[in-house]
Design a protein around this motif. Structure first.
Motif, mmCIF file in Angstrom:
data_model
loop_
_atom_site.group_PDB
_atom_site.id
_atom_site.type_symbol
_atom_site.label_atom_id
_atom_site.label_comp_id
_atom_site.label_asym_id
_atom_site.label_seq_id
_atom_site.Cartn_x
_atom_site.Cartn_y
_atom_site.Cartn_z
ATOM 1 N N MET A 39 0.885 -1.211 -0.016
ATOM 2 C CA MET A 39 0.141 -0.081 -0.022
ATOM 3 C C MET A 39 1.012 1.196 -0.087
ATOM 4 O O MET A 39 2.011 1.232 0.680
ATOM 5 N N THR A 40 0.693 2.427 -0.861
ATOM 6 C CA THR A 40 1.196 3.407 -0.846
ATOM 7 C C THR A 40 0.413 4.661 -0.679
ATOM 8 O O THR A 40 -0.894 4.551 -0.820
ATOM 9 N N ASP A 41 0.792 5.559 -0.242
ATOM 10 C CA ASP A 41 0.133 6.982 -0.075
ATOM 11 C C ASP A 41 -0.149 7.791 -1.669
ATOM 12 O O ASP A 41 0.180 6.871 -2.849
ATOM 13 N N GLU A 42 -0.590 8.798 -1.440
ATOM 14 C CA GLU A 42 -0.502 9.676 -2.919
ATOM 15 C C GLU A 42 0.535 9.821 -3.631
ATOM 16 O O GLU A 42 0.684 10.042 -4.822
ATOM 17 N N ARG A 43 1.645 9.772 -3.035
ATOM 18 C CA ARG A 43 3.074 10.093 -3.579
ATOM 19 C C ARG A 43 3.656 8.681 -3.804
ATOM 20 O O ARG A 43 4.732 8.801 -4.432
ATOM 21 N N HIS A 44 2.922 7.593 -3.553
ATOM 22 C CA HIS A 44 3.746 6.290 -3.853
ATOM 23 C C HIS A 44 4.542 6.045 -2.868
ATOM 24 O O HIS A 44 5.515 5.055 -3.324
ATOM 25 N N LEU A 45 4.667 6.354 -1.634
ATOM 26 C CA LEU A 45 5.555 6.390 -0.695
ATOM 27 C C LEU A 45 5.214 5.193 0.119
ATOM 28 O O LEU A 45 3.710 4.947 0.390
ATOM 29 N N ILE A 46 5.799 4.431 0.740
ATOM 30 C CA ILE A 46 5.531 3.279 1.464
ATOM 31 C C ILE A 46 5.751 3.686 2.917
ATOM 32 O O ILE A 46 6.788 3.952 3.291
ATOM 33 N N ASP A 47 4.728 3.329 3.727
ATOM 34 C CA ASP A 47 4.778 3.271 5.363
ATOM 35 C C ASP A 47 5.461 2.047 5.583
ATOM 36 O O ASP A 47 4.774 1.224 5.768
ATOM 37 N N ALA A 48 6.800 2.197 6.097
ATOM 38 C CA ALA A 48 7.569 0.909 6.700
ATOM 39 C C ALA A 48 8.220 1.456 8.006
ATOM 40 O O ALA A 48 8.842 0.450 8.187
ATOM 41 N N GLY A 49 7.734 2.335 8.434
ATOM 42 C CA GLY A 49 8.149 2.512 9.896
ATOM 43 C C GLY A 49 9.765 2.621 9.872
ATOM 44 O O GLY A 49 10.490 3.222 8.655
ATOM 45 N N GLU A 50 10.571 2.781 10.913
ATOM 46 C CA GLU A 50 11.867 3.153 10.955
ATOM 47 C C GLU A 50 12.827 1.917 10.527
ATOM 48 O O GLU A 50 13.964 2.248 9.974
ATOM 49 N N THR A 51 12.324 0.733 10.503
ATOM 50 C CA THR A 51 13.108 -0.470 10.131
ATOM 51 C C THR A 51 13.085 -1.022 8.561
ATOM 52 O O THR A 51 13.763 -1.598 8.139
#
Length: 104
Positions: A39-51
């Motif tokens: 899943m990505t946000d509107e900028r195609h960035l992935i929420d993967a936290g610090e790790t």
């Protein structure tokens, strides 16, 4: 020697240029994350936290795929954190396999 560049304002004022910072509007153009089921946000960035761990087991991300600031030093640090997480997870996986083998 000793001359500094100046910025000319629209009102005619001149300001010595001490430094320059350009803000880029970044957006990932790769569809790889989507193709892998992330899943990505509107900028195609992935929420993967610090790790860098993603929702897909065994898949980690780092750098520009995780935050919009396209800066080499931040991408390198992100890659380092993801590498530490990968190493940690592989050690835990190996220890779990040894433990499971010793129980049989």
């Amino acid at each position: 020697h000793g001359h500094r560049p100046v910025v000319f304002a629209t009102d005619g004022q001149q300001y010595p240029l001490m430094g320059l910072y350009v803000r880029l509007h970044c957006r990932q153009h790769s569809e790889l994350a989507f193709d892998l089921g992330l899943m990505t946000d509107e900028r195609h960035l992935i929420d993967a936290g610090e790790t860098g761990r993603t929702a897909v087991p065994g898949l980690y991300v780092a750098g520009d795929m995780t935050f919009p600031a396209s800066q080499l030093i931040l991408a390198a640090a992100s890659g380092n954190r993801a590498g530490m997480a990968i190493n940690h997870d592989l050690i835990e996986e190996r220890e779990a396999a040894y433990e499971a083998a010793s129980l049989t």
